[in-house]
Scaffold this active site. Structure first.
Site, PDB file in Angstrom:
ATOM      1  N   LYS A  44      49.959   0.048  42.796  1.00 10.95           N
ATOM      2  CA  LYS A  44      51.274   0.678  42.767  1.00 10.95           C
ATOM      3  C   LYS A  44      51.471   1.692  43.891  1.00 10.95           C
ATOM      4  O   LYS A  44      52.587   1.884  44.385  1.00 10.95           O
ATOM      5  CB  LYS A  44      51.506   1.355  41.413  1.00 10.95           C
TER       6      LYS A  44
ATOM      7  N   GLU B 273      60.655   4.012  36.611  1.00  9.86           N
ATOM      8  CA  GLU B 273      60.305   3.514  35.284  1.00  9.86           C
ATOM      9  C   GLU B 273      58.806   3.234  35.294  1.00  9.86           C
ATOM     10  O   GLU B 273      58.211   3.031  36.351  1.00  9.86           O
ATOM     11  CB  GLU B 273      61.078   2.236  34.960  1.00  9.86           C
TER      12      GLU B 273
ATOM     13  N   SER C  81      44.089  -5.764  40.290  1.00 10.22           N
ATOM     14  CA  SER C  81      45.207  -4.880  40.621  1.00 10.22           C
ATOM     15  C   SER C  81      45.041  -3.448  40.133  1.00 10.22           C
ATOM     16  O   SER C  81      45.723  -2.546  40.611  1.00 10.22           O
ATOM     17  CB  SER C  81      46.512  -5.452  40.065  1.00 10.22           C
TER      18      SER C  81
END
Length: 398
Positions: free
Chosen positions: A101, A123, A384
């Site tokens: 992210k 969000e 990830s």
């Protein structure tokens, strides 16, 4: 020099979308009138920034000195031996904040600063995007407001604490399923009244144009690094399969972008209870046209996943397009398979993965066992995120 507004057609290699942000029949800008101009401003600012070597250089430096890029390509030696394939892990879990992210958020935070915005709105589901947003805001002197479903706040308490420690305001969302879909809806509603001083830092390849394309471009660094690393590691230069988990689909889109023009088979792994690409129907949600879980009346239905980051009832429009083209395959695994895969990785390689990433690994394990992955295949899997955030869930189940 090409005008930055001129669209370049999608040529099957994950370039820019067609006019009006379209990937085939998917994408577009289905935003309230009050947000149309804001989306246009983001589009223009991103196109200009992405064409500016100064912006790209500043982002590359932050990714290196703050996020810790490049991330390594780790051969999973013991697991590979037991599976009969050569498995390599692209280690996004080793970035600062613990997941992919941060790649997207640093890009959008720099863009927000360039646009003169002083606050980031975001969000989050699993909390990793929220933590990354809070981190980038602190680094660049911005404010941050993060919307998060009450259910996710309960199961991701560690990340909620991290966001608040970093100075972000965490706003509980009490409507609907109280998960990622509802957090996204509330964040977009909030942006309507704050476009003048705030940038909506969406966390996945969803939302109105230009977000699906922009987020994928900020995540492309995963695939480009992995492509170069595989070229150095593999005799063939390219793995047989490239695998990543898919909720909205940003880590998969970034990974696939590095291999879309190669013979590698692309596999996106969804949660059994949130399979937008696998079982979704054409619809519109959160500003874009894509595939979403719906009932017979066209109402969006709830998704379910043990992984909060996969608890989304749809998939990004480019993934829907790649599915239709046959360029990428989308499969599902269950909660139990994901947990078992996480335990197996921990005990064979000393790596505790995020539950989201464990879904991708679960498919690799299953496919190696049933012959879907032929013996001797080379597999690149994007890990990830790391499993720190999911320790309480693992503790309850194991």
């Amino acid at each position: 020099m090409r005008n930055v507004r001129e669209p370049v057609p999608l040529d099957g290699t994950m370039g820019q979308p067609r006019a009006r942000g379209r990937f085939g029949e998917y994408g577009g800008r289905y935003a309230p009138e009050s947000l149309v101009e804001a989306c246009r401003e983001v589009d223009e600012a991103f196109r200009q920034a992405w064409a500016d070597p100064g912006f790209r250089g500043a982002l590359a430096r932050l990714l290196a000195v703050h996020a810790g890029r490049p991330t390594p390509l780790t051969p999973a030696l013991r697991l590979s031996e037991s599976l009969g394939v050569r498995l390599f892990l692209k280690r996004e879990d080793l970035t600062h904040t613990g997941s992919h992210k941060i790649n997207n958020v640093l890009g959008q935070a720099l863009l927000a600063t360039r646009m003169g915005r002083r606050r980031l709105i975001a969000e989050t589901g699993a909390g990793q995007h929220g933590v990354a947003t809070a981190t980038a805001a602190a680094l660049l002197g911005l404010e941050a407001t993060v919307f998060m479903g009450e259910r996710d706040i309960e199961r991701q308490a560690l990340n909620v604490f991290r966001m608040r420690m970093l100075g972000a305001e965490v706003v509980p969302v009490t409507t609907g399923s109280r998960t990622l879909k509802d957090a996204t809806s509330e964040a977009m509603r909030h942006w309507v009244g704050a476009t003048g001083d705030s940038h909506y830092c969406i966390g996945s390849v969803v939302g109105p144009d230009p977000y699906p394309w922009m987020v994928r471009e900020f995540q492309r660094v995963i695939g480009e690094e992995a492509r170069a690393q595989c070229a150095a590691e593999l005799r063939t230069g390219v793995p047989d399969h490239v695998v990543a988990c898919v909720g909205g689909g940003s880590n998969a889109a970034g990974t696939f972008a590095g291999f879309a023009d190669t013979p590698a088979r692309l596999v996106g792994v969804e949660a059994e209870g949130g399979a937008g690409a696998g079982r979704g129907k054409l619809g519109v949600l959160h500003g874009c046209r894509s595939l979403f879980l719906q009932d017979d009346d066209g109402q969006i239905t709830e998704a379910h996943s043990i992984a909060a980051g996969l608890d989304y009832p749809g998939v990004g429009p480019e993934h829907a397009h790649l599915r239709d083209l046959g360029r990428a395959r989308y499969v599902t695994v269950t909660d139990d398979e994901a947990v078992a895969a996480a335990v197996r990785l921990a005990r064979t390689e000393g790596i505790v993965p995020a539950l989201e990433s464990a879904h991708a690994l679960a498919w690799v394990i299953r496919a190696a066992g049933d012959g879907d992955l032929p013996a001797g295949s080379t597999v690149l899997m994007t890990l990830s995120g790391r499993g720190d955030k999911d320790v309480s869930t693992y503790k309850e189940l194991l």
